[in-house]
Write a protein that holds these residues in place. Structure first.
Motif, PDB file in Angstrom:
ATOM      1  N   UNK A  70     115.257  97.623  20.513  1.00 46.78           N
ATOM      2  CA  UNK A  70     114.242  98.572  20.948  1.00 46.78           C
ATOM      3  C   UNK A  70     114.352  98.940  22.410  1.00 46.78           C
ATOM      4  N   UNK A  71     115.372  98.383  23.115  1.00 47.07           N
ATOM      5  CA  UNK A  71     115.519  98.653  24.544  1.00 47.07           C
ATOM      6  C   UNK A  71     116.217  99.986  24.819  1.00 47.07           C
ATOM      7  N   UNK A  72     116.953 100.506  23.800  1.00 47.07           N
ATOM      8  CA  UNK A  72     117.836 101.637  24.071  1.00 47.07           C
ATOM      9  C   UNK A  72     117.556 102.773  23.095  1.00 47.07           C
ATOM     10  N   UNK A  73     117.690 103.995  23.615  1.00 51.92           N
ATOM     11  CA  UNK A  73     117.539 105.155  22.741  1.00 51.92           C
ATOM     12  C   UNK A  73     118.897 105.748  22.349  1.00 51.92           C
ATOM     13  N   UNK A  74     119.995 105.301  22.943  1.00 49.06           N
ATOM     14  CA  UNK A  74     121.332 105.747  22.547  1.00 49.06           C
ATOM     15  C   UNK A  74     122.311 104.608  22.816  1.00 49.06           C
ATOM     16  N   UNK A 116      98.062  94.488  22.874  1.00 52.72           N
ATOM     17  CA  UNK A 116      98.278  93.933  21.542  1.00 52.72           C
ATOM     18  C   UNK A 116      99.002  94.915  20.620  1.00 52.72           C
ATOM     19  N   UNK A 117      98.924  96.209  20.938  1.00 53.82           N
ATOM     20  CA  UNK A 117      99.641  97.208  20.139  1.00 53.82           C
ATOM     21  C   UNK A 117     101.034  97.477  20.685  1.00 53.82           C
ATOM     22  N   UNK A 118     101.382  96.864  21.822  1.00 49.92           N
ATOM     23  CA  UNK A 118     102.717  97.040  22.381  1.00 49.92           C
ATOM     24  C   UNK A 118     102.760  97.956  23.573  1.00 49.92           C
ATOM     25  N   UNK A 128     105.968 106.172  19.284  1.00 53.26           N
ATOM     26  CA  UNK A 128     105.256 105.852  18.039  1.00 53.26           C
ATOM     27  C   UNK A 128     104.120 104.868  18.309  1.00 53.26           C
ATOM     28  N   UNK A 129     104.383 103.863  19.173  1.00 58.25           N
ATOM     29  CA  UNK A 129     103.336 102.898  19.502  1.00 58.25           C
ATOM     30  C   UNK A 129     102.219 103.551  20.301  1.00 58.25           C
ATOM     31  N   UNK A 130     102.567 104.506  21.162  1.00 61.01           N
ATOM     32  CA  UNK A 130     101.552 105.207  21.941  1.00 61.01           C
ATOM     33  C   UNK A 130     100.650 106.029  21.027  1.00 61.01           C
ATOM     34  N   UNK A 131     101.251 106.703  20.053  1.00 59.75           N
ATOM     35  CA  UNK A 131     100.438 107.473  19.093  1.00 59.75           C
ATOM     36  C   UNK A 131      99.490 106.552  18.320  1.00 59.75           C
TER      37      UNK A 131
END
Length: 760
Positions: A70-74, A116-118, A128-131
């Motif tokens: 989850x650290x990288x987007x590419x 707690x939601x990340x 996605x976690x922000x949404x």
């Protein structure tokens, strides 16, 4: 020359026959593109190490493993000769989280919930976690009745691959319950039914209780209350068929509609017991409060089955099952009940476990237990044990559980879990007078000294008129049988020149030793012996009554007071009792041979009556009488006084009773040898803080009578008003706002009175 493997590897994931390169032995691994992430972190996730053979399968595994962090987007894997090159593009990190317009919730609470939601500062940003967090925040606003709340989230890129998150909130006004309708109710007026609900339309206190804001949980609880109300009135088949909650187009008004089916009203035709009773059936029948011919009441039926269960529990049947089975005759509208009794096995207590006492010693709790280890379980003794531990005053909460011992059918443990509270008290009293302006008094006490259960106290009064220094010590378990022992040492200075009391001054020094003897579960006898030396000074302004006493008995007197007392404490709680009776009778006699011989006797009573689950009625009274004997007078400095925050509220402290008028026409109080005071007060707690705050409406009555005066009830003074007691974060506070009801000429009133303190 570098060769990119990404596209070929993706194809290889779908076709095992496609290869982009010949496998080779990795001589080195190089990581490119990282800014915050350590290279060692990347290596720890790679399934390929130096010396391994790299092929398309392991390259695909490497890409998959790094994406999974989850650290990288590419993620790309390239080859440079015999070097494996990992090219990464990091996800941004969250640098700041800001809120604009947040008023309904505490910011720290929301920050914790987002974490707690990340979503938290320093963590990797995930849209996605922000949404998800945004939707959860909106849901929280809906639970507060703010249906018009609007939340806009802005993500701002910052340097070094970071982002700032801003929550822009328009809370809007909370929607209020406009109307509650109950459809299908014929037996009772809708107003009476709605009064059973906690939810309500806006009222004078709903700004605090929030009960005018819709809550699904509160509505569910209210529907259960409605069902209980009907079933306690005989409607055995009552049912809530549906509920509708609607909101107005402007999202400001909420409408609640409840559809009910009342059914028929039933009477009890018969009631009988069946099963294995373990004890006399006749004795169990006496516990059944539902009788043939009564209108059915679920509450009374439950009380009956509980009483039977409790009675069996007293004999050691801790896991008894008592269930009432109905037989309904719809034509006659009758219901017959058979109460099936299954006592189960008789059990005994294996072990008593005490937890949560971080400061208080185990023995302090255990010596209050009336249920013994190794004895048959007794539900009544377990309840008594809980009440005794609670009444110590050392704990904010006392919970008792009785779980079965695993692998056995006839053993259980008694688990006592306590929550420590501050047991030190620094009490401050504040008053006013025309001369002193501000009068301060205080005491410092530790009711649980070093966790031993012993009481050590120092009382200091720093007022100009009354200076008091007292040191006291009490050991409630001087012997293992519960005999208490204690002593007091004091030095007191009195100068009444700035009070309502007639002018004199005194200096008293003395001490006393005392013992307490338990004579019952809730009763004890007290015995004390003291020594007191008091020096008296009178002045030209002093009443002749004072001067005559000094001329007759001297300006320095020695007394040897012996005290006897009887105490009975049956209240159910130390701080906020709701039921029970407290009584105290006391006698103080200065024995012959001393300079002064007198007696002081009194009786006090407090009785608490639960009116409802929220309201408690307290009745209290006190009568005291004193006099001299053996040819000697009662010392005037032993007189009684009344009035003030702890007596007849609404009247100034010590202002009731006989009056002395000096040569200037000023009135002063000289006290009396008889005191009669009483109070009737209804208490209620504020929702949500019932354990710390309660209010009351009181009617106080009282008077002090001098020697030779008739005990004339027509001279009693009355007052009424509102009181409040708050165990606040800074300590216990006590307020009253009283108004005299039959104030007469010369009486001194004081509307607002209070005491305050702190705990440590």
């Amino acid at each position: 020359m570098k060769k990119s493997l990404l596209s070929v590897l993706i194809a290889g994931m779908f076709s095992g026959s496609v290869f982009a390169f010949e496998p080779f032995t990795v001589k080195d691994i190089r990581v490119e593109g990282i800014q915050r992430t350590e290279a060692g972190t990347v290596f720890s996730y790679l399934p390929v190490k130096v010396g391994d053979t790299l092929n398309d399968e392991k390259a695909a595994q490497s890409i998959k493993a790094l994406f999974a962090t989850g650290f990288f987007k590419d993620v790309r894997v390239e080859v440079d000769g015999d070097v494996m090159v990992v090219v990464l593009q990091e996800r941004p990190a969250i640098s700041t989280i800001n809120f604009v317009g947040l008023k309904e919730f505490d910011k720290d609470v929301i920050i914790k919930a987002l974490k707690e939601t990340g979503i938290a500062e320093g963590r990797i940003f995930d849209r996605a976690l922000l949404d998800k967090a945004e939707q959860e925040l909106k849901r929280q606003y809906l639970t507060r009745g703010k249906y018009a709340a609007n939340i806009t989230t802005t993500v701002t890129p910052l340097e070094r691959n970071r982002v700032g998150i801003n929550f822009n909130i328009e809370e809007g006004a909370a929607a209020k319950i406009k109307q509650i309708n109950i459809v299908g109710a014929n037996a009772f007026k809708e107003k009476e039914l709605v009064s059973q609900f906690e939810l309500t339309t806006p009222g004078w206190l709903t700004w605090y209780t929030k009960n005018d804001q819709y809550s699904r949980q509160k509505l569910s609880a209210d529907l259960e209350k409605l069902k209980s109300f009907y079933m306690n009135q005989g409607y055995l088949e009552f049912a809530v068929e549906s509920t509708q909650v609607s909101i107005s187009p402007d999202k400001q008004d909420v409408y609640i509609t409840v559809n009910v089916n009342e059914g028929e009203r039933y009477q009890v035709s018969s009631i009988k017991l069946a099963g294995d009773f373990a004890i006399s059936e006749e004795e169990l029948k006496k516990l059944v409060v539902v009788k043939p011919g009564d209108v059915f009441s679920r509450e009374r039926l439950n009380d009956s089955t509980k009483a039977i269960g409790d009675r069996l529990g007293k004999e050691g049947y801790a896991f008894a099952n008592v269930n009432a089975m109905p037989e309904i005759d719809k034509e006659k509208r009758n219901v017959a009940f058979t109460i099936f009794v299954d006592p189960g096995k008789r059990v005994y207590v294996r072990r008593i476990n005490v937890t949560g006492n971080t400061k208080t010693r185990d023995e302090v709790v255990r010596r209050e237990m009336r249920q013994m280890e190794g004895a048959w379980y007794d539900a009544e003794k377990v309840t008594a044990s809980k009440q005794r531990v609670d009444k110590l005053g050392f704990f904010s909460e006392v919970a008792v559980e009785t779980p079965a011992v695993a692998g056995t059918a006839d053993q259980l443990d008694v688990n006592v879990n306590v929550t420590e509270k501050p047991t030190g008290n620094l009490m401050l009293g504040v008053g006013t007078s025309s001369t002193d302006k501000i009068i301060l008094s205080g005491s410092i006490a530790q009711n649980n000294f070093l966790g031993s259960g012993n009481n050590v106290g120092i009382q200091v009064n720093s007022a100009k008129s009354y200076r008091t220094y007292v040191f006291s010590y009490t050991n409630p378990y001087f012997t293992v049988d519960g005999v208490s022992q204690g002593f007091d040492v004091y030095h007191k200075t009195v100068n009444t020149s700035s009070t309502a009391i007639a002018y004199y001054s005194s200096v008293s020094t003395g001490g006393a030793i005392r013992f307490g003897f338990p004579i019952g579960e809730k009763e004890s006898l007290g015995l004390g012996l003291g020594l007191d030396s008091t020096a008296i000074t009178t002045y030209d302004e002093s009443p002749q009554y004072y001067k005559d006493f000094v001329n007759k008995f001297g300006d320095r007197n020695l007394s040897l007071p012996v005290t006897l007392s009887w105490n009975s404490d049956g209240k159910d709680s130390f701080f906020l009792p709701t039921r029970g009776t407290v009584q105290k009778a006391s006698l103080e006699v200065s024995v012959p041979g001393a300079d002064l011989t007198y007696y002081r006797a009194g009786y006090q009573l407090q009785h608490f009556i639960p009116l409802t689950s929220k309201f408690t009625w307290m009745l209290s009274g006190e009568y005291a009488q004193a006099n001299g004997y053996g040819g000697k007078d009662l010392p005037f400095f032993k007189n009684y006084y009344a009035g003030g925050v702890n007596s007849v509220r609404g009247y100034k402290g010590s202002s009731l009773g006989p009056v002395y008028a000096d040569s200037n026409g000023s009135d002063y109080r000289i006290g009396g040898n008889r005191k009669l005071v009483g109070s009737s007060e209804i208490f209620w707690g504020l929702p949500g803080i019932e354990k710390n705050f309660r209010m009351g409406w009181f009617i106080d009555v009282g008077q002090v009578y001098g020697d030779g005066q008739k005990l004339d009830l027509g001279e009693l003074r009355y007052s009424t008003g509102i009181s409040a007691a708050w165990i606040s974060p800074v300590g216990p506070l006590k307020f009253s706002f009283g108004k005299p009801l039959n104030k007469k000429e010369g009486d001194k009133s004081e509307a607002f009175q209070f005491q305050m303190g702190t705990t440590f």
